[in-house]
Design an enzyme around this catalytic site. Sequence first.
Site, short mmCIF file in Angstrom:
data_model
loop_
_atom_site.label_atom_id
_atom_site.label_comp_id
_atom_site.label_asym_id
_atom_site.label_seq_id
_atom_site.Cartn_x
_atom_site.Cartn_y
_atom_site.Cartn_z
CB THR A 184 8.67 10.95 -2.05
OG1 THR A 184 7.36 10.80 -1.48
CG2 THR A 184 9.30 12.36 -1.53
N GLY A 223 11.12 3.13 -0.51
CA GLY A 223 11.22 1.85 0.01
C GLY A 223 11.21 0.69 -0.88
CD GLU A 473 1.07 6.10 1.70
OE1 GLU A 473 -0.09 6.38 1.03
OE2 GLU A 473 1.92 5.48 1.06
#
Length: 690
Positions: A184, A223, A473
């Site tokens: 992303t 993350g 996701e």
Amino acid sequence: MQTPNPDPTPDDDESQSVARRIQRLSLHLTPIPSPLDDGHQIERVECAKAAAKLNVDTDSLSSYMRGKHREIQDRVLDYFNKRPDLQTPVEILKDDHRELCMRQLTALVRDAGIRPFRYVAEDPAKYFAILEAVGSVDMSLGIKMGVQYSLWGGSVLNLGTKKHKDKYFDGIDNLEYPGCFAMTELHHGSNVQGLQTMATFDPITDEFIINTPNDGAIKWWIGNAAVHGKFATVFAKLMLPTHDKRGVSDMGVHAFIVPIRDLNTHQTLPGIEINDCGHKIGLNGVDNGALRFRSVRIPRDNLLNRFGDVSRDGKYTSSLPSINKRFAATLGELVGGRVGLAYSSGSVLKIAGAIAIRYSLLRQQFGPPKQPEVSILDYQSQQHKLMPMLASTYAFHFATLHLVDKYSEMKKTHDEQLVADVHSLSAGLKAYVTSYTAKSLSICREACGGHGYAAVNRFGSLRNDHDIFQTFEGDNTVLLQQVAGDLLKQYQEKFQGGTLTVTWNYLRDSMNSYLSQPNPVTARWESEDHLRDSKFQLDAFRYRTSRLLQSVAIRLRKHSKTLGSFGAWNRCLNHLLTLAESHIESVILAKFIEAVQNCADASSRAALKLVCDLYALDRIWKDIGTYRNVDYVAPNKAKAIHKLTEYLSFRVRNIAGELVDAFDIPDYVTRAPIAMQSDAYSQYTQYVGF
């Protein structure tokens, strides 16, 4: 049988509608008796009629629900129960939560000996079972584990080749190589083909140069990046130098392994800028960060080259002929994240439902004059909030188990049809289940009144931690459009004579049914036996999907003539989303019916049948306007469905405690004082110091 016309005109559709209305009016003049019950008058559903409470063998139902991976889940839960130092407190600062989360994962892997990475490829069902257990300990821990093993580790396994597995597997497995999944960007999330980060090959040094060309291309929400990650799988456009005036050729988005911190000192490596995305609404145990690359050089071997490779002299090779096919193959290998989210979201719903229902059985409020107060779950309004939700929880359990099984089969066989089927099914179930769970978490909080607002009773943290499941996701609205697109593709390409994949093959028969007129006799049947017949329920779900598919295809063709394909799609977008949701509901019900039929224990099967009927009829009633508009359901039948739905909610309420107990969630996992199976108020008051 009438041959279906896959491309009817609006005039055809209107003439069928007129014929249905004429036939409907004629029925008022000449009533047709029902053939049910050997000619007896149709029995009306009497919601007040007394019915014996089902005897539920909770152990048998629990065994059927939890399946073969119960032992490893119990190992995970028991380990954390014995380690109070690893349990997440109600109040914890962001930085402390991040460090605790890393300690939890490290202890699980190195101390408890649970090695999830080994199951990512070999036994995905076991991996997802571990993920469910870990997520129930702390949702942040579940996401951190997913980033390490499913995303970072999964990208190496699924997009790399043997050289990458040999080099990185052990380090990922034992957490020596904590990593990130850098897809992303600030300006691009769902539109992965629009990513702007570039990886330009330098034939002189045999390296790729990773660059962030502008602020919009900064990798965002990554993350493990802010604190713990040492590697990142970076998705970037692969640029090859050419000898013509263009200078470079864009080969599409590929994945590259990029070291971001020194393995020994943990210092950020040259050319890499890492910033912290900061405090979030939830999941603050996960260290999300932003990454910028300034001419970062990596070896050519760091290209994850399963679907495309670059030779020493700069030649590109691939077994797939186009950028679009390579892109589809790449994303197809990453559906495991969606599978995990759909499965885990159902687990969150189980915990929230268990808390709300146990409290609703415990809490007493008001009652008849001069008599004891009654449980709040005895109120029809509370049943209306919680019983269909409990039924949905069971439905989602079996549907997501089916998804996990199909995903596991796909990983073993690599069958092309199965890959396409899992891609669409995972998109649809992830979108549908996570959206439903997000809404239900607020309903559970409200159903528990003021005590639901106490942080210790967990609805706030569950709601906040789960909320992002609707976005990462794949944004849910985008995923539902993928499902709708696949339905239209099946409709256009395979409806006549083609082989439909398993999930879609009901469309041919139900489309035949849609193109014929609704049966005016069955439209009026209202006996309980008929309404609880799984064939009636599934036919109704599938009829609705087929009708929506047919009508949206006509609308898209009409609008595309004036608006173009993009404009037509946007004009019909809400219709398309409804179509996708309808299809997913049909799949969920089909899997629930199968689960009921396959249950060997009679008492468990009876309980599941009751819950399945509530799930089906509640969904039909919630969309009763659709069925009434086409005379699929007559007015009296609609009323009977409503009455029976309320009656089934009452009957499910009578076994709600047993149904929740069958989830087999120990008190030390639910952790909410109001959900304790004994001495709930005592533990609640002790928590605040009495």
